[in-house]
Design a protein around this motif. Sequence first.
Motif, PDB file in Angstrom:
ATOM      1  N   LYS A   1      31.473  -4.771   6.960  1.00  0.00           N
ATOM      2  CA  LYS A   1      31.640  -4.041   8.215  1.00  0.00           C
ATOM      3  C   LYS A   1      30.299  -3.569   8.767  1.00  0.00           C
ATOM      4  N   ALA A   2      29.410  -3.110   7.882  1.00  0.00           N
ATOM      5  CA  ALA A   2      28.133  -2.559   8.333  1.00  0.00           C
ATOM      6  C   ALA A   2      27.164  -3.640   8.794  1.00  0.00           C
ATOM      7  N   CYS A   3      27.206  -4.828   8.156  1.00  0.00           N
ATOM      8  CA  CYS A   3      26.257  -5.909   8.472  1.00  0.00           C
ATOM      9  C   CYS A   3      27.012  -7.209   8.734  1.00  0.00           C
ATOM     10  N   PRO A   4      27.730  -7.284   9.838  1.00  0.00           N
ATOM     11  CA  PRO A   4      28.560  -8.476  10.092  1.00  0.00           C
ATOM     12  C   PRO A   4      27.761  -9.739  10.362  1.00  0.00           C
ATOM     13  N   LYS A   5      26.467  -9.611  10.714  1.00  0.00           N
ATOM     14  CA  LYS A   5      25.640 -10.778  11.019  1.00  0.00           C
ATOM     15  C   LYS A   5      24.861 -11.292   9.811  1.00  0.00           C
ATOM     16  N   LEU A   6      25.094 -10.702   8.639  1.00  0.00           N
ATOM     17  CA  LEU A   6      24.358 -11.099   7.436  1.00  0.00           C
ATOM     18  C   LEU A   6      24.637 -12.555   7.092  1.00  0.00           C
TER      19      LEU A   6
END
Length: 558
Positions: free
Chosen positions: A248-253
């Motif tokens: 949720k915090a880093c969806p583009k990882l």
Amino acid sequence: MDLPIIRHYLGPFLSRADLINCVRVCQQWHASFLPFLWRRCDITADWTPEGPAASPSLDVLIRNARFIRELQLQTTNGISDFLERCVSLRVLIVHGKQPASAGDALWTELSALVRRNPSLEWIVFGLYLENSPSAKFLEALVQSCPRLRCYESSQCRYDDPAQMDALMKIITSVEQIVSKFEHFVNVPFNTPDVLPNIRQLILKDARGFCTMTQLDLVCRCPNLEDLKWCVGRDAIFPIQEFCERIAKACPKLRSFHTDSFGLQGPNDLMKILDALPPLETLLLYGMVINRNIYTALRRHFATLQTLDIIDCFYVKSWMAQDILESCPNLVKLAISKLLLRDIVQGKDWVTHKLEDFSVHIIADSDSVADQWITFGQISKLTQLRRLRISTSSWSNRVGNFRFRLESGVDQLKTLIKLRELGLGGHAQEMSPEDDLSRRLRSFKIDLKVDEEGEEPTCYSYMEDDDDDDDDEEDEEEDYYDYDDDDLEEEGGYVGDIQDGEDVVLTESQPFQDFDQGDQVVVDASLSETIIQGQYNASIGVTEDSLDHSQERRKVEHQ
């Protein structure tokens, strides 16, 4: 046509030797190519204005300072006049023993330097924990370098609250943050609520920076694309909190890199892989890859472009074959073990986009037909630019994977884009005009170990129609010594070692085959000493730090 615009276009693609030749042609070429020749400048640790190492001289440095875009400093002694004329820097790298011990005077001089270079985009420090950027220097970066994109710091010490305040201001504005082997001593971590600019974050063994605070930092980067997080030997990876927050915090990882330190449960890595969004790049070091973890890894097969698990334990051959059958988008693959029988009995590989392939092939049979099929599979990877194949057999009774015409090696002539070829650990650079088929017909690999059994060396010799008297001379010319990077990359077998000594690596038995508690037996044909005993094999996997030092693998007596 000899136009300045054409020379300006060609300059970035020329080697240093070519540029030196170009500046000697005429005045016009001198004016066009001199800026490219001086684009990068390294001031080495032994440089002095008058000493024999003063090449280039101080006068030459001053005269060409305006052209320099990348400056690497291992000393600042005697170069104040030169630094004052550096006004177009894009990259600044400061490392070495002299800057580490220079004290406040260094940061006063560097503060003035960054103020004269508002175009700075990348700054790197490596200071042996003896020095660290001062608060005034960090403030100068914030105020004077609006284009700064990357801040990389290795082995620095942060013990001043003013330092941390300025560092946090830098973190809010840059795209890349790299912190390796650093000490944070009694300083607050007032992390901003959101860090929207950060795309790449590397945190490796940050002492005094608790893992939960590190996780908070990670989770405040909503646009994060590349995360390398190694918590260190003495810390515990916050598995549950990481898995609950990361997607949720880093969806583009899209890229993740970690090692085994801090992971306590056998399936911790499985939980991490299940929690991460679909990855394009995955690099793992020192991990145990069991079936549950491999099942979690398969979730990412559809998107994976880079996979490096060559330094992981218990990677089975069927896993390697399955990866080659199931990952159509792979561009780079490094894996430790692949049996001939799995290649022969398996399906066709779908990794037709592969450009970089490193693999250890084990000849579990001496069938020429099996080896022919294997070379046939490799020959279909027509996009390969770098191929490294190390080999061994299960026992001395079975021949190695042979690079011979009768085994089908000539099928590799389809690899017309290949630029680097490594056979059995011996790297061969390929130029575009090379006839790969001709090179492979005459390429042989052999292995040497010196009398002391300390440093493995590898040599090749080329077949020709000359007299045998020339053989010794040809071998001498093609002699190749392994360096530390080769040893770290290839793996090998355990040589003559005592408790706690460095492992000497050679080519026959891959280090990855040894697991904790295994009995280590050294082949008598390679060393006069045969070691028998219970050893715990532990790998300290690191990257080169700024001083190019590298941890070696250790073997500790159980």
